[in-house]
Scaffold this motif. Structure first.
Motif, mmCIF file in Angstrom:
data_model
loop_
_atom_site.group_PDB
_atom_site.id
_atom_site.type_symbol
_atom_site.label_atom_id
_atom_site.label_comp_id
_atom_site.label_asym_id
_atom_site.label_seq_id
_atom_site.Cartn_x
_atom_site.Cartn_y
_atom_site.Cartn_z
ATOM 1 N N PHE A 97 0.862 -1.185 0.000
ATOM 2 C CA PHE A 97 0.000 0.000 0.000
ATOM 3 C C PHE A 97 0.896 1.233 0.000
ATOM 4 O O PHE A 97 1.696 1.413 0.924
ATOM 5 C CB PHE A 97 -0.898 0.010 1.235
ATOM 6 C CG PHE A 97 -1.861 -1.143 1.275
ATOM 7 C CD1 PHE A 97 -3.146 -1.018 0.755
ATOM 8 C CD2 PHE A 97 -1.477 -2.376 1.795
ATOM 9 C CE1 PHE A 97 -4.029 -2.088 0.770
ATOM 10 C CE2 PHE A 97 -2.349 -3.447 1.811
ATOM 11 C CZ PHE A 97 -3.632 -3.305 1.296
ATOM 12 N N VAL A 149 1.314 5.450 -0.261
ATOM 13 C CA VAL A 149 0.596 6.727 -0.103
ATOM 14 C C VAL A 149 1.577 7.891 -0.203
ATOM 15 O O VAL A 149 2.779 7.735 0.049
ATOM 16 C CB VAL A 149 -0.120 6.825 1.275
ATOM 17 C CG1 VAL A 149 -1.256 5.832 1.404
ATOM 18 C CG2 VAL A 149 0.857 6.685 2.440
ATOM 19 N N THR A 200 -3.947 2.549 4.435
ATOM 20 C CA THR A 200 -4.575 2.746 3.125
ATOM 21 C C THR A 200 -4.849 4.230 2.863
ATOM 22 O O THR A 200 -5.342 4.588 1.809
ATOM 23 C CB THR A 200 -5.914 1.982 3.037
ATOM 24 O OG1 THR A 200 -6.763 2.459 4.090
ATOM 25 C CG2 THR A 200 -5.723 0.489 3.178
ATOM 26 N N GLY A 201 -4.552 5.068 3.854
ATOM 27 C CA GLY A 201 -4.706 6.515 3.675
ATOM 28 C C GLY A 201 -5.967 7.109 4.284
ATOM 29 O O GLY A 201 -6.123 8.332 4.323
ATOM 30 N N GLU A 202 -6.889 6.265 4.783
ATOM 31 C CA GLU A 202 -8.138 6.796 5.349
ATOM 32 C C GLU A 202 -7.866 7.588 6.629
ATOM 33 O O GLU A 202 -6.962 7.248 7.391
ATOM 34 C CB GLU A 202 -9.100 5.648 5.699
ATOM 35 C CG GLU A 202 -9.538 4.803 4.515
ATOM 36 C CD GLU A 202 -10.143 5.640 3.404
ATOM 37 O OE1 GLU A 202 -11.015 6.462 3.704
ATOM 38 O OE2 GLU A 202 -9.720 5.481 2.241
ATOM 39 N N LYS A 252 -3.276 10.817 -0.246
ATOM 40 C CA LYS A 252 -3.373 10.434 -1.660
ATOM 41 C C LYS A 252 -2.753 9.055 -1.848
ATOM 42 O O LYS A 252 -1.619 8.819 -1.425
ATOM 43 C CB LYS A 252 -2.635 11.484 -2.495
ATOM 44 C CG LYS A 252 -3.017 11.487 -3.922
ATOM 45 C CD LYS A 252 -2.439 12.741 -4.582
ATOM 46 C CE LYS A 252 -1.852 12.330 -5.919
ATOM 47 N NZ LYS A 252 -0.637 13.021 -6.257
ATOM 48 N N ARG A 253 -3.493 8.133 -2.461
ATOM 49 C CA ARG A 253 -2.946 6.805 -2.755
ATOM 50 C C ARG A 253 -2.049 6.877 -3.980
ATOM 51 O O ARG A 253 -2.330 7.611 -4.919
ATOM 52 C CB ARG A 253 -4.094 5.813 -3.024
ATOM 53 C CG ARG A 253 -4.776 5.303 -1.783
ATOM 54 C CD ARG A 253 -3.917 4.380 -0.935
ATOM 55 N NE ARG A 253 -3.688 3.072 -1.527
ATOM 56 C CZ ARG A 253 -4.507 2.033 -1.396
ATOM 57 N NH1 ARG A 253 -5.606 2.160 -0.686
ATOM 58 N NH2 ARG A 253 -4.224 0.886 -1.955
ATOM 59 N N GLU A 289 -0.555 4.601 -6.987
ATOM 60 C CA GLU A 289 -0.744 3.285 -7.620
ATOM 61 C C GLU A 289 0.616 2.683 -7.964
ATOM 62 O O GLU A 289 1.539 3.388 -8.345
ATOM 63 C CB GLU A 289 -1.596 3.420 -8.894
ATOM 64 C CG GLU A 289 -3.013 3.918 -8.638
ATOM 65 C CD GLU A 289 -3.763 3.129 -7.561
ATOM 66 O OE1 GLU A 289 -3.560 1.910 -7.471
ATOM 67 O OE2 GLU A 289 -4.530 3.749 -6.798
#
Ligand code: FES
Length: 512
Positions: free
Chosen positions: A461, A463, A495-497, A508-509, A511
């Protein structure tokens, strides 16, 4: 990058709140449509639930809204001491204010304690409420004078207390102050009762509903992310731990944030009662509780600024060492950490948001003492909304200023500027492919510095570690698997939440 996450066998792999585990709370829907109410209470911790309950009793139509589940913030992860003994607060307040102010602070906290006790007794609330003596102690020669000064402040302010040369438990101390008649409980069991009564009185609750801002007209329009929905209300009360807006009133420069840790330990020896807190360099807090029918100890301490610890798991290990050495440890069923907010002068901000917005109210900065300060906040906010006088209004007024708060305000601004600069230029030393399962940190990825976590199954994951609140750099927290911001304490999952505000937008994720 942090060391590989390596959980010693005695410590639980994941943090979990004992209070929330042993109590089943009802669940509530998300806000799905525009609504109109008399009062919107944003943030369902102890202050929000108490305020909502009290206003509903007064006949107000109230909506209580939380960005996550109710009681899932600091209220669910507290040591739950109901005490007016708050470290060296009275000597500190006496050195900054006339005696009426510390006196008012003490009385307000005792009022919070009295309210909880009366609720428990009147309604027979089954929440393990137990009266205890509270002790403040030191085992450091260089702290003894500070403790004596605190005891002098008790005498001057008429606060009941006694001086001791040792403690009634096997913890070394060269001086201690006892404060009788304080208490402890399970806060979630207690607040569950208030939630049920609130609903019975016509209250509305919305979970997983993030309020991002408000338009201050008549009515006030509190809107959700991207202004998709709004709550129209005559009064808005914000009890979100950290206020969700940057303007008006600039709360972000008037609050300090600290993290701390707690373990629940099944001891090998008998605990002889009382609640304890030291003033030493290594902070320790102690109280007993009941879990699965037997007595356990809640051992707390190890404070630090969010994002400012190289290995957060070490803090749990230090507490484990202390508990094992002092009481013996058969098992550690729970570990958790929490975040506390302190105002510049240590007195919470409770009251009108600012002079320009007389129908919007705030409560924050409970200085680690949310059970009494948070309950008192509910009482004071009710009186604010009803335009009823309360002898403590001026003490807690968020609009107060003194020379000290102005200079600290400037210091906070410098601190943030420093974080913005040093955070941006801090390097990333590891490549992403060096990350092992359940390991995270800032790494180099395709020539850029990014935040990375590889979960136990090997999924990666990535970020952008720039905090979405005001742009400081977040740091990896290995014990909680989160990204924590040192500036104002926002926290984000891997996950950035958003886990904790003031930020409302996720990281911001990136990719792969
Ligand atoms: Fe404010 Fe991160 S910049 S919490």
């Amino acid at each position: 990058m942090s060391e590989k996450f390596n959980v010693p066998s005695e410590l639980p792999r994941y943090p979990r709140s004992m209070w929330r585990t042993v109590t089943t709370l009802p669940t509530f829907p998300e806000l799905k449509e525009e609504i109109k109410v008399d009062a919107a209470v944003i943030g369902a911790g102890i202050a929000g639930v108490t305020t909502a309950y009290l206003l509903a009793l007064e006949g107000y139509k109230v909506a209580l809204v939380d960005a996550s589940e109710i009681l899932s913030g600091t209220t669910g992860f507290t040591t739950a001491k109901i005490s007016a003994q708050h470290g060296l607060i009275y000597s500190e307040l006496l050195s900054n204010f006339r005696p009426e102010i510390p006196k008012s602070y003490y009385e307000a906290n005792i009022e919070g304690l009295r309210f909880i006790r009366e609720m428990v007794e009147t309604h027979g609330i089954d929440c393990d409420f137990k009266e205890e003596t509270s002790y403040l102690y030191t085992n450091q020669e260089d702290k003894l004078d500070d403790l004596r000064k605190e005891f002098d402040a008790y005498q001057e302010l008429g606060i009941p207390g006694q001086w001791h040369e040792s403690l009634p438990i096997p913890v070394d101390a060269i001086g201690a102050i006892s404060m009788p008649g304080q208490a402890q409980f399970n806060p979630i069991k207690y607040l569950k009762f208030l939630v049920e009564k609130f609903i019975e009185n016509g209250g509305l609750i919305y979970e997983n509903t993030t309020i991002e801002g408000a338009v201050y007209g008549k009515p006030i329009k509190a809107y959700t992310i991207d202004a998709e929905l709004q709550i129209n209300c005559n009064e808005m009360i914000v009890t979100t731990h950290y206020p969700f807006w940057n303007v008006p009133a600039g709360y972000f420069s008037r609050l300090n944030v600290e993290r701390s840790y707690a373990l629940v330990v099944k001891p090998e020896t008998t605990f002889h009662g009382g609640m304890y807190l030291n003033i030493d360099d290594e902070k320790r807090s102690l109280r007993s509780a009941t879990f699965e029918g037997e007595e356990v100890l809640i051992v707390g301490g190890e404070n630090h600024v969010p994002g400012k610890s190289d290995n957060t798991f070490d803090h749990y290990l230090e507490l484990e060492k202390f508990a094992g050495k002092t009481f013996g440890s058969r098992e550690i069923p729970f570990r958790w950490s929490a975040q506390d907010i302190t105002t510049l002068d240590k007195i919470p901000y409770i009251g009108p948001l600012s002079a320009d917005y007389p129908f919007a109210f705030i409560a924050t900065g409970f200085n680690k003492w949310g059970m009494t300060n948070g309950t008192f906040a509910g009482l004071l906010l009710r009186d604010n909304v009803l335009r009823r006088s309360n002898p403590h209004m001026d003490t807690f007024n968020p609009g107060r200023f003194n020379d000290k708060s102005i200079s600290q305000n400037i210091a906070t601004g410098f601190k943030m500027a420093k974080e913005l600069i040093t955070g941006k230029f801090a390097g990333a030393h590891e490549k992403v492919d060096r990350l092992e399962p359940d390991q995270g940190g800032v790494v180099r990825y395709k020539g850029k510095k990014v935040g990375a976590y590889r979960d136990p199954k090997g999924e990666l994951f990535l970020v952008d570690t720039t905090c979405t609140h005001m742009g400081c750099e977040t740091a990896w927290n290995d014990a909680e698997r989160s990204w924590d911001c040192p500036c104002h304490g926002s926290r984000f999952s891997y996950t950035g939440e958003v886990l904790e505000g003031p930020a409302t937008d996720p990281l911001k994720r990136i990719e792969e």
